[in-house]
Design an enzyme around this catalytic site. Structure first.
Site, mmCIF file in Angstrom:
data_model
loop_
_atom_site.group_PDB
_atom_site.id
_atom_site.type_symbol
_atom_site.label_atom_id
_atom_site.label_comp_id
_atom_site.label_asym_id
_atom_site.label_seq_id
_atom_site.Cartn_x
_atom_site.Cartn_y
_atom_site.Cartn_z
ATOM 1 N N THR A 133 0.819 -1.209 0.000
ATOM 2 C CA THR A 133 0.000 0.000 0.000
ATOM 3 C C THR A 133 0.862 1.272 0.000
ATOM 4 O OG1 THR A 133 -1.443 1.285 1.465
ATOM 5 C CG2 THR A 133 -0.090 -0.349 2.518
ATOM 6 N N ASP A 134 0.266 2.370 -0.465
ATOM 7 C CA ASP A 134 0.967 3.660 -0.389
ATOM 8 C C ASP A 134 1.015 4.193 1.044
ATOM 9 O OD1 ASP A 134 -1.713 4.373 -0.069
ATOM 10 O OD2 ASP A 134 -1.704 5.924 -1.630
ATOM 11 N N GLU A 135 0.215 3.578 1.949
ATOM 12 C CA GLU A 135 0.142 4.112 3.312
ATOM 13 C C GLU A 135 1.452 3.949 4.076
ATOM 14 O OE1 GLU A 135 -3.577 3.369 5.331
ATOM 15 O OE2 GLU A 135 -4.627 3.096 3.443
ATOM 16 N N TYR A 159 -1.972 -0.580 10.925
ATOM 17 C CA TYR A 159 -2.065 -1.245 9.613
ATOM 18 C C TYR A 159 -0.851 -0.916 8.750
ATOM 19 C CZ TYR A 159 -3.304 -1.672 4.653
ATOM 20 O OH TYR A 159 -3.267 -1.947 3.299
ATOM 21 N N LYS A 163 2.228 -3.314 7.308
ATOM 22 C CA LYS A 163 2.529 -3.485 5.873
ATOM 23 C C LYS A 163 3.975 -3.045 5.587
ATOM 24 C CE LYS A 163 0.223 -4.671 2.933
ATOM 25 N NZ LYS A 163 -0.104 -6.035 2.403
HETATM 26 P P1 NAD Z 1 -9.378 -7.557 2.130
HETATM 27 O O1 NAD Z 1 -9.383 -7.289 3.597
HETATM 28 O O2 NAD Z 1 -10.618 -7.294 1.337
HETATM 29 O O3 NAD Z 1 -9.001 -9.103 1.870
HETATM 30 C C1 NAD Z 1 -7.979 -9.751 2.534
HETATM 31 C C2 NAD Z 1 -8.141 -11.255 2.285
HETATM 32 O O4 NAD Z 1 -7.059 -11.920 2.943
HETATM 33 C C3 NAD Z 1 -9.440 -11.842 2.837
HETATM 34 O O5 NAD Z 1 -10.017 -12.707 1.885
HETATM 35 C C4 NAD Z 1 -8.987 -12.593 4.068
HETATM 36 O O6 NAD Z 1 -9.816 -13.725 4.361
HETATM 37 C C5 NAD Z 1 -7.590 -13.019 3.664
HETATM 38 N N1 NAD Z 1 -6.707 -13.275 4.814
HETATM 39 C C6 NAD Z 1 -6.558 -12.502 5.928
HETATM 40 N N2 NAD Z 1 -5.668 -13.060 6.765
HETATM 41 C C7 NAD Z 1 -5.223 -14.196 6.149
HETATM 42 C C8 NAD Z 1 -4.277 -15.198 6.493
HETATM 43 N N3 NAD Z 1 -3.607 -15.148 7.657
HETATM 44 N N4 NAD Z 1 -4.060 -16.215 5.634
HETATM 45 C C9 NAD Z 1 -4.748 -16.289 4.460
HETATM 46 N N5 NAD Z 1 -5.673 -15.371 4.086
HETATM 47 C C10 NAD Z 1 -5.890 -14.333 4.917
HETATM 48 O O7 NAD Z 1 -8.136 -6.763 1.551
HETATM 49 P P2 NAD Z 1 -7.954 -6.061 0.125
HETATM 50 O O8 NAD Z 1 -8.520 -4.708 0.185
HETATM 51 O O9 NAD Z 1 -8.391 -7.001 -0.925
HETATM 52 O O10 NAD Z 1 -6.369 -5.903 0.099
HETATM 53 C C11 NAD Z 1 -5.541 -6.925 -0.459
HETATM 54 C C12 NAD Z 1 -4.098 -6.513 -0.329
HETATM 55 O O11 NAD Z 1 -3.898 -5.286 -1.016
HETATM 56 C C13 NAD Z 1 -3.658 -6.262 1.116
HETATM 57 O O12 NAD Z 1 -2.357 -6.758 1.262
HETATM 58 C C14 NAD Z 1 -3.675 -4.751 1.257
HETATM 59 O O13 NAD Z 1 -2.726 -4.322 2.197
HETATM 60 C C15 NAD Z 1 -3.315 -4.326 -0.143
HETATM 61 N N6 NAD Z 1 -3.839 -3.015 -0.566
HETATM 62 C C16 NAD Z 1 -5.159 -2.728 -0.423
HETATM 63 C C17 NAD Z 1 -5.644 -1.495 -0.872
HETATM 64 C C18 NAD Z 1 -7.108 -1.145 -0.789
HETATM 65 O O14 NAD Z 1 -7.482 -0.007 -1.114
HETATM 66 N N7 NAD Z 1 -7.994 -2.059 -0.410
HETATM 67 C C19 NAD Z 1 -4.765 -0.570 -1.449
HETATM 68 C C20 NAD Z 1 -3.411 -0.912 -1.571
HETATM 69 C C21 NAD Z 1 -2.973 -2.147 -1.135
HETATM 70 P P1 TYD Z 2 -10.838 3.771 4.089
HETATM 71 O O1 TYD Z 2 -11.764 3.340 3.010
HETATM 72 O O2 TYD Z 2 -10.994 3.151 5.450
HETATM 73 O O3 TYD Z 2 -9.348 3.621 3.541
HETATM 74 P P2 TYD Z 2 -7.931 4.124 4.181
HETATM 75 O O4 TYD Z 2 -8.117 4.519 5.589
HETATM 76 O O5 TYD Z 2 -7.089 2.899 4.047
HETATM 77 O O6 TYD Z 2 -7.479 5.270 3.313
HETATM 78 O O7 TYD Z 2 -10.989 5.335 4.260
HETATM 79 C C1 TYD Z 2 -10.777 6.234 3.185
HETATM 80 C C2 TYD Z 2 -10.879 7.625 3.744
HETATM 81 O O8 TYD Z 2 -12.221 7.856 4.168
HETATM 82 C C3 TYD Z 2 -10.007 7.828 4.968
HETATM 83 O O9 TYD Z 2 -9.476 9.176 4.924
HETATM 84 C C4 TYD Z 2 -10.961 7.687 6.128
HETATM 85 C C5 TYD Z 2 -12.267 8.196 5.557
HETATM 86 N N1 TYD Z 2 -13.501 7.572 6.101
HETATM 87 C C6 TYD Z 2 -14.544 8.388 6.546
HETATM 88 O O10 TYD Z 2 -14.476 9.638 6.480
HETATM 89 N N2 TYD Z 2 -15.672 7.783 7.024
HETATM 90 C C7 TYD Z 2 -15.799 6.423 7.117
HETATM 91 O O11 TYD Z 2 -16.839 5.933 7.612
HETATM 92 C C8 TYD Z 2 -14.718 5.610 6.639
HETATM 93 C C9 TYD Z 2 -14.806 4.115 6.699
HETATM 94 C C10 TYD Z 2 -13.586 6.232 6.140
#
Ligand code: NAD
Ligand code: TYD
Length: 352
Positions: A133-135, A159, A163
């Site tokens: 992630t960019d975070e 989180y 990461k």
């Molecule tokens: P998500 O929470 O929707 O899905 C995570 C999946 O991993 C789930 O299916 C969960 O059951 C599985 N999981 C959790 N713990 C596990 C374990 N110990 N063993 C096997 N499986 C396990 O997450 P996402 O949003 O799909 O994100 C996927 C990846 O991308 C993550 O690594 C996250 O850090 C990264 N990422 C997410 C975003 C975003 O905006 N969602 C952005 C950048 C990077």
């Molecule tokens: P989120 O989808 O949780 O992603 P991340 O925290 O990983 O960026 O949140 C996106 C942005 O929206 C973040 O600045 C937090 C804000 N947010 C709200 O304002 N209200 C909400 O109920 C949630 C879930 C997030």
């Protein structure tokens, strides 16, 4: 085969579905623990597809991971498995440490052992793709330039710290063991099959259910938003052509303040499914207490992946968000399936 971890989650699920749409791609072994965020309904269309093998298990389970690698001999691993929600990491960071750090460590060690046993062309072709992630880069001020791959790591939430730690392990396995890794650091994704604890799906569903649309703090926090299908295409590109040991920032060139994202969703819903009373969903916006340690701004400079690998997102925010809202309107059954008791408990805990 390729081994995908976390392929029942939001991005992993989209990746598996997109990958298997191409008949020239190999099959997938999909290892997922099915936490609250994992959902087999996302993979329903693959239930009779012999190219998809689902395995219910933990990336931290050394015996299971070693067995899967031996049995299926994957030519690559794409690691999506993670605890991914910042707010949950604030309430309970332990799972983030065990899956994101210790789980990735176990996966790296099992994969390294397996890779050491490969020979010739297979060893050379093997890839471990770590999805991050960019975070990890921390928070920007309004005038800072966007994150590049050389920014220092300054994670601020449990989180992002977990990461960041996993990224460091992946990097070290390359430098110390020559283990063939690539890492992608992506901005906020949105799109189909997104669990409604995250901002965009939460707002769509709350709006339709006549509930408040919670905006943390002043709503002026900025995120870069990328349509999930574009993230998946970037991962395919980096997996195929990325340089070993390199990291690639993936982003949508779409910086938006949270309040503007929420208003855009409301406006689209006003058009596609107007409220019965004829008023705008914007009236449901409610400012709530801010998230502790809330990062102000993330922005991705995705020019390296464009320059070196020719990848650019296909969707703009306007096209992607419209598709996403439409998808939630068209898929009430999927939504019904995820809005379980534990989801309701989470809403109560977070927003009470
Ligand atoms: P998500 O929470 O929707 O899905 C995570 C999946 O991993 C789930 O299916 C969960 O059951 C599985 N999981 C959790 N713990 C596990 C374990 N110990 N063993 C096997 N499986 C396990 O997450 P996402 O949003 O799909 O994100 C996927 C990846 O991308 C993550 O690594 C996250 O850090 C990264 N990422 C997410 C975003 C975003 O905006 N969602 C952005 C950048 C990077
Ligand atoms: P989120 O989808 O949780 O992603 P991340 O925290 O990983 O960026 O949140 C996106 C942005 O929206 C973040 O600045 C937090 C804000 N947010 C709200 O304002 N209200 C909400 O109920 C949630 C879930 C997030």
């Amino acid at each position: 085969m390729i081994l995908v971890t976390g392929g029942a989650g939001f991005i992993g699920g989209n990746f598996v579905l997109d990958w298997l749409k191409d008949p020239s791609n190999e099959g997938i072994v999909n290892l997922d623990k099915l936490t609250y965020a994992g959902n087999l309904a996302t993979l329903e269309s693959l239930k009779d597809d012999p190219r998809h093998i689902f395995v219910h298990g933990d990336i931290g389970d050394e015996v299971l991971v070693a067995k899967l690698l031996k049995e299926h001999q994957p030519r690559a691993i794409v690691n999506f498995a993670a605890e991914s929600h910042v707010d949950r990491s604030i309430h309970g960071p332990a799972d983030f440490v065990s899956t994101n750090i210790v789980g990735t460590f176990n996966l790296l060690e099992c994969a390294r052992e397996y890779w050491n046993g490969l020979d010739g062309a297979e060893k050379k072709a093997f890839r471990f793709h770590h999805v991050s992630t960019d975070e990890v880069y921390g928070s920007l001020s309004a005038t800072d330039p966007a994150f590049t791959e050389t920014n220092s790591y300054e994670p601020n939430s449990p989180y992002s710290a977990s990461k960041a730690a996993s990224d460091h392990l992946v990097r070290a396995w390359f430098h110390t063991y020559d283990f063939p890794v690539v890492t992608t650091n992506c901005s906020n994704n949105y799109g189909p099959y997104h669990f409604p604890e995250k901002l965009i799906p939460l707002v769509i569903l709350n709006a339709l259910n006549g509930k408040p649309l919670p905006i943390y703090g002043d709503g002026q926090q900025i995120r870069d938003w990328l349509y999930v299908g574009d993230h998946c295409s970037a991962i395919r590109e980096v997996l195929a052509k990325g340089k070993l040991g390199e990291t690639y920032n993936i982003g949508g060139w779409n910086e938006k303040a949270n309040i503007d994202v929420v208003k855009t969703i409301c406006t689209i819903l006003d058009e596609l499914q107007p409220r019965l009373d004829g008023r705008s969903y914007i009236e449901q916006i409610t400012y709530v207490k801010d998230r502790p340690g809330h990062d102000r701004r993330y922005a991705i400079d995705a020019s390296k992946v464009e320059r070196e690998l020719g990848w650019r997102p296909a969707e703009t925010f306007d096209t992607g968000i419209r598709k996403t809202v439409q998808w939630y309107l068209d898929n009430p059954d999927w939504v019904e399936g995820v809005v379980s008791g534990s989801y309701r408990d989470w809403l109560q805990k977070q927003y009470s």
